[in-house]
Motif scaffolding. Structure first.
Motif, PDB file in Angstrom:
ATOM      1  N   UNK A 188      37.803  36.036  33.922  1.00 14.54           N
ATOM      2  CA  UNK A 188      39.043  35.604  34.725  1.00 14.54           C
ATOM      3  C   UNK A 188      39.930  36.734  34.963  1.00 14.54           C
ATOM      4  N   UNK A 189      39.753  37.877  34.532  1.00 16.55           N
ATOM      5  CA  UNK A 189      40.730  38.977  34.283  1.00 16.55           C
ATOM      6  C   UNK A 189      41.319  39.307  35.805  1.00 16.55           C
ATOM      7  N   UNK A 190      40.414  39.572  36.702  1.00 16.22           N
ATOM      8  CA  UNK A 190      40.787  39.799  38.039  1.00 16.22           C
ATOM      9  C   UNK A 190      41.833  39.109  38.639  1.00 16.22           C
ATOM     10  N   UNK A 195      47.136  36.459  39.933  1.00 16.18           N
ATOM     11  CA  UNK A 195      48.458  35.623  39.596  1.00 16.18           C
ATOM     12  C   UNK A 195      49.618  36.334  39.328  1.00 16.18           C
ATOM     13  N   UNK A 196      49.353  37.159  38.177  1.00 10.73           N
ATOM     14  CA  UNK A 196      50.473  37.903  37.543  1.00 10.73           C
ATOM     15  C   UNK A 196      51.277  38.436  38.549  1.00 10.73           C
ATOM     16  N   UNK A 247      40.542  31.254  39.454  1.00  8.97           N
ATOM     17  CA  UNK A 247      41.808  30.740  38.919  1.00  8.97           C
ATOM     18  C   UNK A 247      42.921  30.403  39.757  1.00  8.97           C
ATOM     19  N   UNK A 248      43.362  29.166  39.473  1.00 10.45           N
ATOM     20  CA  UNK A 248      44.450  28.580  40.242  1.00 10.45           C
ATOM     21  C   UNK A 248      45.473  28.564  39.761  1.00 10.45           C
ATOM     22  N   UNK A 249      45.656  28.299  38.293  1.00 12.90           N
ATOM     23  CA  UNK A 249      47.219  28.234  37.899  1.00 12.90           C
ATOM     24  C   UNK A 249      46.979  28.990  36.309  1.00 12.90           C
ATOM     25  N   UNK A 250      48.188  29.340  35.855  1.00 11.20           N
ATOM     26  CA  UNK A 250      48.233  29.732  34.524  1.00 11.20           C
ATOM     27  C   UNK A 250      49.661  29.584  33.947  1.00 11.20           C
ATOM     28  N   UNK A 251      49.887  29.576  32.542  1.00 10.28           N
ATOM     29  CA  UNK A 251      50.909  29.648  31.783  1.00 10.28           C
ATOM     30  C   UNK A 251      50.895  30.195  30.575  1.00 10.28           C
TER      31      UNK A 251
END
Ligand code: ACO
Length: 334
Positions: A188-190, A195-196, A247-251
């Motif tokens: 998921x890193x890329x 997203x970041x 990946x669509x979202x992160x927190x």
């Protein structure tokens, strides 16, 4: 008064600065302790993406105040962030003004032409407070209004989290939730780096001039290493779109290894193509559960949002976050 550079490898100097910080925070934020010493000691080492200069104002060996200049190195090369802090008993004697002038001169010499400063103020009646009065007197313009909110975790019951999750899942068919601590899975890193990077374009910035940040897998790994060095554990929850695998979202929640209290709700972002599926709520609920599991001693969670970020604020308020303080970004063109 003499202003000199702090050698960032000088542990005694770092400690004197930390002691000043503790003394000032006891006055400025009595309910909110500064970061642990172990974290402070490691936080100012240069990395590939940023470096710091720290300037000390002293009088006969007595430390009066500190100016921290932060320089981003991969993007936003025109801008520097500056933070001035004066020992409470030495305030209103021109120390802040002298440190601010010194920092400004450094920023000019480094070829940068804009200064940003984060300034806290009380939730109401902040206009006459020291920080904003000082920033205005130094020629800064107010550029973004943010609110710090705190969640009392003892007041969040599991039934409430279950209800929020159930409601979110009804809108989030086709997504799966992943979570990890500290190190993102390689696959998921890329996507996570993408997203970041979007955090610097998608979160409201008011009048702050800030160009899109350049994020890639290397920068993400460097940030993880930096958090390891400073003792910040990172709890991450993410949503993946099953059909595309993207990946669509992160927190992210951060908690110190040295002290469980308080925790910090850092970045949250939902990619533009995936908005409207309650993914923000879904990942935040998952991460709150992870926080309880991984760090049961954490009792409060602090977060900052632009006042205009109505959607994120609504998600936070639904979870029980309550406003405690204002924070404004001030900006000055040189
Ligand atoms: N009320 C009203 N005006 C103030 C106040 C205050 N409490 N403090 C400073 N000012 C304004 C005044 O215009 C003052 O000029 P004057 O004394 O001639 O009227 C001017 O700022 C310069 O004051 P200094 O004496 O040089 O400031 P001081 O040494 O007291 O430091 C500071 C001010 C840094 C805000 C101090 O109160 C502090 O450390 N506060 C907590 C941290 C903070 O808020 N930092 C400021 C962030 S902004 C930035 O870093 C650029």
């Amino acid at each position: 008064m003499l202003i000199r550079a702090l050698d960032l490898a000088d542990e005694g100097g770092l400690r004197a600065w930390y002691d000043l910080l503790v003394e000032a925070e006891a006055v400025d934020h009595p309910e909110w302790p500064p970061d642990p010493w172990e974290e402070h000691r490691e936080s100012y080492a240069a990395t590939a993406s940023r470096r710091f200069e720290v300037w000390l104002a002293e009088d006969g060996g007595h430390l009066l105040g500190v100016a921290v200049v932060e320089l981003s190195l991969l993007d936003n090369l025109d801008t520097a962030a500056v933070e001035v802090l004066v020992r409470p008993r030495d305030r209103r004697r021109g120390v802040g003004r002298a440190l601010s002038a010194h920092a400004e001169e450094r920023v000019r010499r480094l070829g940068r032409r804009r200064i940003l400063a984060e300034v806290a103020e009380p939730l109401t009646h902040g206009a006459g407070a020291a920080g904003p009065s000082f920033a205005a007197a130094m020629g800064f313009q107010r550029a973004l209004d943010e609110i710090r909110r705190v969640l009392d975790l003892s007041g969040v019951d599991d039934a409430r989290l279950d209800a929020l999750e159930k409601e979110a899942r009804e809108h989030a068919g086709g997504y799966e939730v992943l979570s990890w601590v500290d190190v993102a899975p390689e696959e998921v890193v890329d996507d996570l780096a993408l997203l970041m990077g979007r955090m610097s374009t998608d979160a409201p910035m008011g009048d702050v001039v800030w160009e899109p940040e350049a994020w890639d897998a290397a920068r993400l790994r460097e940030q993880e290493a930096s958090n390891r060095r400073t003792g910040r554990r990172q709890l991450v929850a993410a949503a993946r779109h099953v059909a595309s695998g993207r990946l669509a979202a992160f927190t992210v929640i951060a908690v110190s290894r040295y002290r469980a209290e308080p925790g910090y709700q850092w970045d949250t972002l939902v990619a533009p193509d995936h908005r409207g599926h309650r993914l923000g709520t879904l990942v935040k609920v998952e991460n709150l559960r992870a926080l309880r599991r991984e760090s049961p001693g954490t009792l409060t969670l602090h977060t900052w949002n632009a006042e205009s970020n109505t959607h994120m604020v609504a998600v936070n308020e639904a979870m029980g976050f309550r406003p405690v303080e204002r924070l404004a970004e001030w900006q000055r063109e040189l």
